[in-house]
Design an enzyme around this catalytic site. Structure first.
Site, PDB file in Angstrom:
ATOM      1  CB  SER A  62       1.100  -1.804   8.111  1.00  0.00           C
ATOM      2  OG  SER A  62       0.189  -1.559   9.150  1.00  0.00           O
ATOM      3  CD  GLN A  63       0.328  -3.398   0.790  1.00  0.00           C
ATOM      4  OE1 GLN A  63      -0.776  -3.029   1.175  1.00  0.00           O
ATOM      5  NE2 GLN A  63       0.618  -3.598  -0.481  1.00  0.00           N
TER       6      GLN A  63
END
EC number: 2.1.1.77
Length: 212
Positions: A62-63
């Protein structure tokens, strides 16, 4: 002397602070965790960018902003102990949680990803994580109730079995939707579940059923 990776991790934490992450402990964990260990060698030059990256099997790491924000939301609610993560993936979000919560329970449906994540966590001396290979939609009933639940893939509908595993005063942060996804906070107060939209997001879908 700081390594290039450490300088990059510190810069990432500073960028997240500038983007609105306020929890100093969350930012500290971001600066301490070597994100480059959680991606393939060919992508390590991008590992400290504020972006999601592929990790194989159709999944992503994930970011960092979203990792930090989801973690921060639980901490802002005073949650400190038992947290369930649905979707171990690379183990990066797991590592952030392990530094900030007493006990972390993490479910992953893809066995090879779970093995890799466990190896990385042990490499970082993070041993307060219990892992399970299974269906994230079902949660982890034998370890429930949980003070916090973080879901790292988008559910098409609200997973009722996860809500049922929230402790009194507990909270779940989850992306909801298919084409348009919204990061959503659910809280449990005296058996009553309340819902709050937080932000538009983009996650891979939460798929039912484990894969060996």
């Amino acid at each position: 002397m700081l390594s290039n990776y450490q300088r990059s991790a510190d810069k990432l934490a500073a960028n997240l602070k500038a983007a609105g992450i306020q929890d100093s402990a969350v930012l500290q964990s971001i600066s301490e965790i070597p994100r480059h260990l959680f991606v393939d060698d060919i992508l390590q030059h991008k590992s400290y960018e504020n972006t999601a990256l592929p990790i194989g099997q159709g999944q992503t790491i994930s970011q960092p902003y979203i990792v930090a924000r989801m973690t921060e939301v639980l901490r802002q609610l005073g949650i400190t102990r038992n947290v369930l993560e649905v979707g171990t993936g690379s183990g990066y979000q797991t590592a952030v949680l392990a530094k900030l919560f007493e006990n972390v329970f993490s479910i992953e449906r893809i066995k090879t990803l779970q093995w890799q994540a466990k190896r990385r966590l042990h490499q970082l001396d993070l041993y307060n994580v219990s892992m399970k290979h299974g269906d994230g939609w079902l949660g982890w009933q034998s370890k429930a109730p949980f003070d916090g639940i973080i879901v790292t893939a988008a559910a098409s509908v609200v997973p009722e079995q996860l809500l049922a595993q929230l402790a009194e005063g507990g909270a779940m942060v989850i992306p909801l939707g298919v084409d348009e996804q919204v990061l959503t906070l659910f809280t449990n107060h005296q058996g009553k579940i309340t819902q709050q939209a937080l932000a538009p997001v983009r996650f891979v879908p939460l798929v039912a059923g484990p894969i060996s």
